[in-house]
Design a protein around this motif. Structure first.
Motif, PDB file in Angstrom:
ATOM      1  N   LYS A  36       0.812  -1.220   0.000  1.00 29.06           N
ATOM      2  CA  LYS A  36       0.000   0.000   0.000  1.00 29.06           C
ATOM      3  C   LYS A  36       0.849   1.275   0.000  1.00 29.06           C
ATOM      4  N   ASP A  37       2.082   1.176   0.483  1.00 30.09           N
ATOM      5  CA  ASP A  37       2.960   2.352   0.531  1.00 30.09           C
ATOM      6  C   ASP A  37       3.901   2.447  -0.669  1.00 30.09           C
ATOM      7  N   PHE A  38       3.792   1.491  -1.587  1.00 23.55           N
ATOM      8  CA  PHE A  38       4.660   1.516  -2.760  1.00 23.55           C
ATOM      9  C   PHE A  38       4.295   2.723  -3.624  1.00 23.55           C
ATOM     10  N   PRO A  39       5.282   3.450  -4.156  1.00 17.89           N
ATOM     11  CA  PRO A  39       4.985   4.709  -4.857  1.00 17.89           C
ATOM     12  C   PRO A  39       4.222   4.569  -6.170  1.00 17.89           C
ATOM     13  N   ALA A  40       4.221   3.389  -6.790  1.00 23.30           N
ATOM     14  CA  ALA A  40       3.526   3.221  -8.074  1.00 23.30           C
ATOM     15  C   ALA A  40       2.078   2.796  -7.860  1.00 23.30           C
ATOM     16  N   ASP A  41       1.164   3.464  -8.556  1.00 23.06           N
ATOM     17  CA  ASP A  41      -0.262   3.140  -8.476  1.00 23.06           C
ATOM     18  C   ASP A  41      -0.803   2.567  -9.780  1.00 23.06           C
ATOM     19  N   SER A  42       0.080   2.325 -10.754  1.00 24.97           N
ATOM     20  CA  SER A  42      -0.346   1.792 -12.046  1.00 24.97           C
ATOM     21  C   SER A  42       0.798   0.993 -12.642  1.00 24.97           C
ATOM     22  N   LEU A  58      -8.200 -10.320  -2.860  1.00 22.56           N
ATOM     23  CA  LEU A  58      -9.369  -9.448  -2.745  1.00 22.56           C
ATOM     24  C   LEU A  58      -9.593  -8.915  -1.338  1.00 22.56           C
ATOM     25  N   GLU A  59      -9.494  -9.783  -0.338  1.00 24.46           N
ATOM     26  CA  GLU A  59      -9.777  -9.355   1.036  1.00 24.46           C
ATOM     27  C   GLU A  59      -8.811  -8.264   1.480  1.00 24.46           C
ATOM     28  N   MET A  60      -7.524  -8.459   1.187  1.00 23.12           N
ATOM     29  CA  MET A  60      -6.509  -7.460   1.554  1.00 23.12           C
ATOM     30  C   MET A  60      -6.740  -6.152   0.788  1.00 23.12           C
ATOM     31  N   TYR A  61      -7.144  -6.269  -0.465  1.00 20.38           N
ATOM     32  CA  TYR A  61      -7.393  -5.084  -1.291  1.00 20.38           C
ATOM     33  C   TYR A  61      -8.591  -4.306  -0.764  1.00 20.38           C
ATOM     34  N   ARG A  62      -9.667  -5.014  -0.459  1.00 14.83           N
ATOM     35  CA  ARG A  62     -10.879  -4.354   0.034  1.00 14.83           C
ATOM     36  C   ARG A  62     -10.656  -3.705   1.394  1.00 14.83           C
ATOM     37  N   ALA A  63      -9.688  -4.254   2.158  1.00 14.84           N
ATOM     38  CA  ALA A  63      -9.372  -3.681   3.468  1.00 14.84           C
ATOM     39  C   ALA A  63      -8.355  -2.549   3.364  1.00 14.84           C
ATOM     40  N   GLY A  64      -7.889  -2.261   2.152  1.00 13.60           N
ATOM     41  CA  GLY A  64      -6.933  -1.177   1.956  1.00 13.60           C
ATOM     42  C   GLY A  64      -5.511  -1.514   2.368  1.00 13.60           C
ATOM     43  N   VAL A  88      -3.418  -3.594   0.580  1.00  7.43           N
ATOM     44  CA  VAL A  88      -2.573  -3.672  -0.615  1.00  7.43           C
ATOM     45  C   VAL A  88      -3.264  -2.898  -1.735  1.00  7.43           C
ATOM     46  N   LYS A  89      -2.503  -2.598  -2.778  1.00  2.00           N
ATOM     47  CA  LYS A  89      -3.059  -1.972  -3.973  1.00  2.00           C
ATOM     48  C   LYS A  89      -2.992  -2.985  -5.119  1.00  2.00           C
ATOM     49  N   ILE A  90      -4.078  -3.143  -5.848  1.00  6.52           N
ATOM     50  CA  ILE A  90      -4.064  -3.959  -7.059  1.00  6.52           C
ATOM     51  C   ILE A  90      -3.999  -2.991  -8.235  1.00  6.52           C
ATOM     52  N   ILE A  91      -2.922  -3.076  -8.995  1.00  9.02           N
ATOM     53  CA  ILE A  91      -2.699  -2.082 -10.044  1.00  9.02           C
ATOM     54  C   ILE A  91      -3.004  -2.599 -11.447  1.00  9.02           C
ATOM     55  N   ALA A  92      -3.186  -3.910 -11.601  1.00  6.71           N
ATOM     56  CA  ALA A  92      -3.499  -4.447 -12.935  1.00  6.71           C
ATOM     57  C   ALA A  92      -3.995  -5.882 -12.797  1.00  6.71           C
ATOM     58  N   THR A  93      -4.776  -6.313 -13.786  1.00  5.39           N
ATOM     59  CA  THR A  93      -5.215  -7.702 -13.874  1.00  5.39           C
ATOM     60  C   THR A  93      -4.659  -8.310 -15.152  1.00  5.39           C
ATOM     61  N   ALA A  94      -4.490  -9.634 -15.155  1.00  9.63           N
ATOM     62  CA  ALA A  94      -3.779 -10.285 -16.259  1.00  9.63           C
ATOM     63  C   ALA A  94      -4.683 -10.856 -17.343  1.00  9.63           C
ATOM     64  N   ASP A  95      -6.001 -10.854 -17.135  1.00  6.83           N
ATOM     65  CA  ASP A  95      -6.914 -11.270 -18.202  1.00  6.83           C
ATOM     66  C   ASP A  95      -6.901 -10.249 -19.326  1.00  6.83           C
ATOM     67  N   LYS A  96      -7.396 -10.664 -20.490  1.00 11.40           N
ATOM     68  CA  LYS A  96      -7.439  -9.753 -21.634  1.00 11.40           C
ATOM     69  C   LYS A  96      -8.359  -8.567 -21.369  1.00 11.40           C
ATOM     70  N   PRO A 112     -13.714  -3.798 -11.682  1.00 11.12           N
ATOM     71  CA  PRO A 112     -13.856  -3.005 -12.918  1.00 11.12           C
ATOM     72  C   PRO A 112     -13.043  -1.717 -12.916  1.00 11.12           C
ATOM     73  N   GLU A 113     -12.638  -1.273 -11.735  1.00 11.47           N
ATOM     74  CA  GLU A 113     -11.857  -0.038 -11.630  1.00 11.47           C
ATOM     75  C   GLU A 113     -10.372  -0.254 -11.916  1.00 11.47           C
ATOM     76  N   VAL A 114      -9.939  -1.515 -11.978  1.00  9.07           N
ATOM     77  CA  VAL A 114      -8.517  -1.825 -12.165  1.00  9.07           C
ATOM     78  C   VAL A 114      -8.234  -2.142 -13.633  1.00  9.07           C
ATOM     79  N   PRO A 115      -7.274  -1.455 -14.259  1.00  2.00           N
ATOM     80  CA  PRO A 115      -6.959  -1.717 -15.670  1.00  2.00           C
ATOM     81  C   PRO A 115      -6.400  -3.124 -15.880  1.00  2.00           C
TER      82      PRO A 115
END
Length: 320
Positions: free
Chosen positions: A132-138, A210-216, A218-226, A233-236
């Protein structure tokens, strides 16, 4: 009614009854599902959801046993050696039934011939998660960070030869960046270390993150599906940075080689019925999975295609 007609009717009634009895497949009083990954991993979450419903559908005791290690090959090898009497089933995925053939020396089983395929269970979206403290958000920001600090990033995955590792290796190739692969025994420990700051980057099953992400946490910055995940839906998608990027996990249910066709078909029908339940579908999707059922032949085709896919990856020189 004359004797001849009565005899004919009795014959047909007996024949029909015999067909009903033949169709009633005897299910074991207790069934073990070997999950070759640790508790808290994506496969473990899905396997436990399936086990509960399968027990209800078959009116029998279904329990899970975690036998983790070596990208799922330890538990898979164990399952392949069990008697094909229906008392042991095995959860498999693209690592245990795909890449392991090329990454595990002297693999104790053949992904195609050592099992009886029963049904697909799910598709599993993979995600790129950071502390969550990592400087990159994308993803573009992550790539920029890696180029400015070459060799400083390490990405955790559930093991060598997993589709999770493939995601990291492909990003390295496409972005021309340097990252170190850190293999774990499962997604649960990866997420713990990611939250604790021991690693900055992880490729995880969406279900495990998901649980860690919803609790804030960790940050999920991308998904690997096409395409973007229905749960996120908010994650590229990575494909929005690198077109045609598409790496997804999957899970399927197998029995040992030689499982009786009628019993395999009984399990297949049960899975199909479970997957059609709106409540079960909602439960799977809430946990980050796309529930999918199939015939045994269709699952076998998936395994064969997975083997070819990893063969091509190895042939082109990608290091695993």
């Amino acid at each position: 009614m004359n004797q001849s007609r009565r005899t004919t009717l009795i014959f047909f009634a007996a024949t029909a009854f015999s067909g009903v009895v033949k169709a009633a497949v005897s299910v074991p009083s207790s069934i073990r599902i070997i999950i070759p990954w640790p508790p808290g991993s994506g496969g473990d979450i899905a396997g436990r959801l399936v086990a509960q419903k399968l027990g209800e559908e078959l009116h029998t005791n279904v329990y899970v046993e975690n036998r983790a290690g070596a990208s799922g090959s330890i538990g898979s090898a164990l399952g392949s050696r069990e008697k094909p009497d229906g008392t042991t089933l095995i959860l498999g995925n693209s690592a245990s039934h795909g890449s392991s053939k090329f990454t595990i020396p002297n693999l104790a089983y053949d992904p195609v011939s050592s099992f009886t395929p029963i049904s697909m269970l799910y598709r599993n979206t993979l995600v790129l998660a950071v502390n969550k403290d990592f400087p990159a958000d994308s993803l573009p920001a992550l790539i920029d960070y890696a180029k400015k600090k070459p060799g400083s990033l390490a990405f955790g995955t559930p093991g060598v030869g997993t589709p999770h590792q493939l995601v990291g290796e492909l990003i390295k190739e496409k972005a021309s960046i340097d990252m170190v692969h850190v293999p774990y025994k499962g997604s649960g420990q990866i997420m713990t270390d990611l939250v604790g700051g021991h690693i900055n980057l992880a490729v995880s099953a969406q279900a495990a993150a998901l649980e860690m992400y919803r609790a804030g946490k960790v940050k999920i910055i991308a998904t690997a599906d096409k395409e973007r995940s229905r749960q996120l839906p908010e994650v590229p998608a990575i494909s929005e940075t690198f077109p045609d990027f598409d790496v997804a996990g999957w899970g399927g249910l197998f029995g040992p080689e030689g499982l009786a066709p009628d019993l395999a078909a009984r399990y297949e029908r049960a899975i199909k019925k479970i997957m059609a339940s709106p409540d079960f579908m909602q439960s799977m999707e809430t946990n980050g999975f796309v529930p999918v059922s199939s015939t045994g032949d269709e699952l076998q085709a998936v395994v064969q295609e997975e083997t070819k896919r990893w063969q091509a990856i190895v042939d082109r020189g990608t290091k695993l």
